[in-house]
Design a protein around this motif. Sequence first.
Motif, mmCIF file in Angstrom:
data_model
loop_
_atom_site.group_PDB
_atom_site.id
_atom_site.type_symbol
_atom_site.label_atom_id
_atom_site.label_comp_id
_atom_site.label_asym_id
_atom_site.label_seq_id
_atom_site.Cartn_x
_atom_site.Cartn_y
_atom_site.Cartn_z
ATOM 1 N N UNK A 50 -25.987 -31.646 24.085
ATOM 2 C CA UNK A 50 -25.719 -30.965 22.817
ATOM 3 C C UNK A 50 -25.771 -31.883 21.598
ATOM 4 N N UNK A 51 -26.020 -33.166 21.803
ATOM 5 C CA UNK A 51 -26.197 -34.059 20.648
ATOM 6 C C UNK A 51 -27.589 -34.642 20.580
ATOM 7 N N UNK A 52 -28.389 -34.496 21.619
ATOM 8 C CA UNK A 52 -29.741 -35.041 21.615
ATOM 9 C C UNK A 52 -30.559 -34.428 20.478
ATOM 10 N N UNK A 130 -20.796 -16.056 10.241
ATOM 11 C CA UNK A 130 -21.306 -17.378 9.911
ATOM 12 C C UNK A 130 -22.521 -17.705 10.756
ATOM 13 N N UNK A 131 -23.422 -18.502 10.194
ATOM 14 C CA UNK A 131 -24.702 -18.759 10.858
ATOM 15 C C UNK A 131 -24.900 -20.210 11.280
ATOM 16 N N UNK A 132 -24.011 -21.089 10.885
ATOM 17 C CA UNK A 132 -24.202 -22.510 11.202
ATOM 18 C C UNK A 132 -23.742 -22.804 12.626
ATOM 19 N N UNK A 133 -24.508 -23.604 13.325
ATOM 20 C CA UNK A 133 -24.087 -24.053 14.651
ATOM 21 C C UNK A 133 -22.851 -24.923 14.504
ATOM 22 N N UNK A 134 -21.784 -24.540 15.186
ATOM 23 C CA UNK A 134 -20.503 -25.231 15.031
ATOM 24 C C UNK A 134 -20.603 -26.689 15.441
ATOM 25 N N UNK A 135 -21.270 -26.969 16.541
ATOM 26 C CA UNK A 135 -21.382 -28.362 16.989
ATOM 27 C C UNK A 135 -22.148 -29.195 15.965
ATOM 28 N N UNK A 136 -23.190 -28.646 15.373
ATOM 29 C CA UNK A 136 -23.945 -29.392 14.359
ATOM 30 C C UNK A 136 -23.080 -29.718 13.143
#
Length: 398
Positions: A50-52, A130-136
């Motif tokens: 999830x961070x790659x 909301x539309x932003x990926x939380x992890x990002x």
Amino acid sequence: MHRKTLFAAALATTLPLAAHADPAFRQCLDNLQEDARIQNGIRAETWQRHTAGLEPDMDVVALLDRQPEFTTPIWDYMAGLVDDERAEDGRERLAQWHDTLMRIEREYGVEAATVVAIWGVESNYGQGLGKRRVIDSLATLACIGRRQGFFRGELFHAMRIVQDGHIEADDLRGSWAGAFGQTQFMPSTFSRLAVDFDGDGRSDLMGTVPDALASTANYLQRAGWRTGEAWGFEVKLPDGFDASDAGRSAKQPMSTWSTRGLRRVDGSALPAGDAPAGLLLPAGADGPAFLVMKNFDALFSYNAAESYALAIAHLADRIRGAGEFVTPWPTDDPGLSRAERREVQELLIARGHDIGGVDGMIGTNTRRVIREIQPELGLEPDGRAGRKLLEALRKPRP
């Protein structure tokens, strides 16, 4: 195209995304992996997946210092969140989810209108998740800007939510700060208080309304909600009142406020007894005044802003059938409801301005156009959509 150029272009499309990531940001994420494992049990495989290739979203860094609860005039903030439309929608949700809400009320002691009001303010009853990926978002804030320590903890919790199978990573979307779901929980709040109310084995605050509403009630109960008590009420100050000791946390016995001349806004006496209450003056002594009690503090804890807590409390009252505040806000240019903001946008488009769609959200494009036309309307070019602007736009053009 030159052969070297062709080769470079082909290589660019096949290299891993991580090769293009900001080196400092990549190093920050790599440094956090061990803390993620130790603090939250995040497996290396989960972290890497999830961070790659993840790159920072600098928009969320800019938003860190522009929260509307602290930057918007209180009359604009309240007008946009608490209007006839949202109150009516809230009454419809009360009827639609009546049985579930009654179960929640029995189990957690938080009455239904307050839970529905939070749902309405946080996501417009699930229509704006909301539309932003939380992890990002959280990875960005964990490495850039202020409060990195706080956001690192939230990032670890978000990873654990995904790892444990509650919500898929690509479905875990929310606000710029990482709050997500029907009632916008931060990941650490999810970890502490999320409820599997429908009994399917996972707590899904994104797609399962019963889970989201029960989790919200659970939050308020843990925050000290007192069953059967009011959040507070609007009051009228006596002439010449000394408001130097006003404040939500500067509580005094109700009998003291009564002795000092405060009355309910309709002129009736305050409740008898010595229940502690704070005097809230969100726009100063010339605007609406409120005595607020323990349940207001529980609402405040949800988003640590008095304007936010007041919006929730007022919307809950409106859902129950109450009217607007009696005392007007101390301004000659009041805020606009969402319907009126949509009308502003429609009138701007009718004048030939390109602002995008009509959604009642006064965003960057709308503010830019407003700022451009305000001088010709005889208004200060501040980009604000208020009552004066709407009335000026309604007038026929020469």
